[in-house]
Design a protein around this motif. Structure first.
Motif, short mmCIF file in Angstrom:
data_model
loop_
_atom_site.label_atom_id
_atom_site.label_comp_id
_atom_site.label_asym_id
_atom_site.label_seq_id
_atom_site.Cartn_x
_atom_site.Cartn_y
_atom_site.Cartn_z
N SER A 12 -13.54 -14.81 -7.99
CA SER A 12 -12.89 -16.10 -8.15
C SER A 12 -12.51 -16.36 -9.61
N LEU A 13 -13.38 -15.99 -10.53
CA LEU A 13 -13.06 -16.11 -11.95
C LEU A 13 -11.79 -15.33 -12.29
N TYR A 14 -11.72 -14.10 -11.80
CA TYR A 14 -10.59 -13.21 -12.10
C TYR A 14 -9.29 -13.75 -11.52
N GLU A 15 -9.31 -14.12 -10.26
CA GLU A 15 -8.08 -14.58 -9.61
C GLU A 15 -7.61 -15.91 -10.21
N ASN A 16 -8.53 -16.81 -10.52
CA ASN A 16 -8.13 -18.07 -11.13
C ASN A 16 -7.56 -17.86 -12.52
N LEU A 17 -8.14 -16.95 -13.29
CA LEU A 17 -7.65 -16.66 -14.63
C LEU A 17 -6.22 -16.14 -14.58
N ILE A 18 -5.94 -15.23 -13.67
CA ILE A 18 -4.59 -14.69 -13.55
C ILE A 18 -3.61 -15.80 -13.15
N GLN A 19 -3.99 -16.62 -12.20
CA GLN A 19 -3.10 -17.70 -11.75
C GLN A 19 -2.79 -18.67 -12.88
N GLN A 20 -3.79 -19.04 -13.66
CA GLN A 20 -3.57 -20.00 -14.74
C GLN A 20 -2.75 -19.40 -15.88
N LEU A 21 -2.94 -18.13 -16.17
CA LEU A 21 -2.13 -17.47 -17.20
C LEU A 21 -0.67 -17.37 -16.75
N GLN A 22 -0.47 -17.13 -15.45
CA GLN A 22 0.90 -17.08 -14.93
C GLN A 22 1.58 -18.45 -15.02
N LYS A 23 0.81 -19.51 -14.76
CA LYS A 23 1.38 -20.85 -14.74
C LYS A 23 1.51 -21.45 -16.13
N ASN A 24 0.47 -21.29 -16.95
CA ASN A 24 0.38 -22.05 -18.20
C ASN A 24 0.17 -21.21 -19.45
N GLY A 25 0.07 -19.90 -19.31
CA GLY A 25 -0.17 -19.07 -20.49
C GLY A 25 1.05 -18.85 -21.35
N GLY A 26 2.25 -19.02 -20.77
CA GLY A 26 3.48 -18.86 -21.52
C GLY A 26 3.98 -17.44 -21.62
N PHE A 27 3.38 -16.51 -20.90
CA PHE A 27 3.80 -15.11 -20.95
C PHE A 27 4.94 -14.85 -19.97
N GLN A 28 5.80 -13.90 -20.34
CA GLN A 28 6.84 -13.47 -19.42
C GLN A 28 6.25 -12.70 -18.25
N ARG A 29 5.23 -11.88 -18.54
CA ARG A 29 4.60 -11.08 -17.48
C ARG A 29 3.09 -11.12 -17.64
N VAL A 30 2.40 -11.26 -16.52
CA VAL A 30 0.95 -11.16 -16.49
C VAL A 30 0.60 -10.01 -15.56
N TYR A 31 -0.04 -8.99 -16.09
CA TYR A 31 -0.37 -7.80 -15.32
C TYR A 31 -1.85 -7.80 -14.96
N ARG A 32 -2.15 -7.20 -13.81
CA ARG A 32 -3.52 -7.01 -13.39
C ARG A 32 -4.08 -5.71 -13.95
N GLU A 33 -5.39 -5.62 -13.99
CA GLU A 33 -6.02 -4.39 -14.45
C GLU A 33 -5.53 -3.19 -13.63
#
Length: 324
Positions: A209-230
């Motif tokens: 849950s920590l991992y999936e929430n972190l990815i979702q929040q970075l996609q929404k609010n991190g400001g990156f063009q791309r967010v990749y998984r491990e």
């Protein structure tokens, strides 16, 4: 003669009953099982009801006329609620998660009427995902055993203690690194590694849950063009990419009941060290991010709080010059 016949008639039912008991004790193949996908399954919304089956050698989640399949060969870790109980030893029943049945209340994944099946798996590009299912008590273990027989991996075998995680040398690189970063980092992409927990024991459901929430929040609010998984192989060609390593450093489990009753007691908090590095592993920024839930709601809401704060740290410290 009559006494011998009576003896035979008495023994035969006992033999039959013994055979039935031995069959009942054996591991039965999993049957279609009602389940709820809490989070992490590609193409499926959170808190979706459906049916779990094993068909054609794959784990299938059927929902709303659609099917989502996972191949056992893609599963690098399969863990059940019973496994988590063995790991956390004595803290069972204290971690409350989101409402899996749409009830609007935060239910515990460790209640006696719920079982959990947590799977870490790779997509076609090698990206790491984590999915959490809830199902009736006693059903997850049968599915796990079947998946392992089909080639899935697990970090917690059926017997014996869990395989200990390999010690990390990363902490040696972090000495004195906290808060030393001054200039903003130039990056338009980020790879998010699976949450590590070398110092604090967490159940698999909490880690995912920590991992999936972190990815979702970075996609929404991190400001990156791309967010990749491990493990995502497509990230190799990404320009201006950094890597986020997250390690749980502290966890204080609270009480949902105490919060509901008093609104001031029973707070839950989790501290995660977020280490941003370049692609070669050089440390660029280190921050300790704390997630909390103080008032109403389940303990796992602390993971949402952490993820939002971690995304804010990334946005504040990564230059927007390379972003569109």
């Amino acid at each position: 003669m009559v006494s011998k016949l009576r003896a035979v008639l008495f023994v035969i039912p006992l033999l039959i009953a013994g055979q039935l008991v031995s069959v009942g004790d054996a591991q039965l193949p999993p049957t279609p099982t009602k389940a709820v996908q809490l989070t992490g399954l590609m193409g499926v919304k959170d808190n979706t009801k459906g049916i779990l089956t094993i068909e054609h050698g794959n784990l299938r989640f059927a929902h709303s006329g659609s099917n989502a399949d996972l191949t056992p060969s893609s599963m690098q870790d399969v863990v059940t609620g019973n496994d988590s109980q063995r790991v956390i030893r004595g803290t069972v029943g204290t971690l409350s998660l989101f409402a899996p049945y749409g009830s609007g209340r935060f239910l515990s994944l460790f209640r006696s009427k719920l079982d959990t099946l947590t799977i870490q798996y790779r997509d076609g590009d090698g990206g790491l995902h984590g999915v959490i299912f809830t199902s009736p008590v006693g059903t997850a273990d049968a599915i796990k055993y079947e998946l392992i027989g089909l080639g899935a991996h697990t970090s917690i075998p059926a017997q014996g203690d869990p395989t200990p995680a390999a010690p990390s040398d990363t902490n040696q690189l972090l000495v004195g690194a906290q808060d030393k970063q001054s200039a903003k980092i130039n990056a338009s992409a980020i790879t998010v590694m699976m949450i590590e927990s070398d110092e604090v024991t967490l159940p698999a459901e909490f880690q995912v849950s920590l991992y999936e929430n972190l990815i979702q929040q970075l996609q929404k609010n991190g400001g990156f063009q791309r967010v990749y998984r491990e493990g995502d192989q497509s990230a190799a060609d990404a320009r201006n990419r950094i890597v986020l390593h997250s390690t749980v450093r502290g966890f204080k489990k609270g009480s949902e009941l105490a919060r509901d009753v008093t609104t001031v007691a029973g707070a839950t908090s989790i501290t995660v060290r977020c280490e941003f590095t370049d692609k070669d592993g050089r440390v660029l920024l280190v921050r300790d991010v704390n997630g909390k839930v103080r008032f109403f709601g389940g303990n796992l809401k602390a993971t949402y709080d952490f993820a939002k704060k971690a995304a804010s740290v990334a946005r504040e410290n990564v230059s927007s010059a390379t972003r569109s």
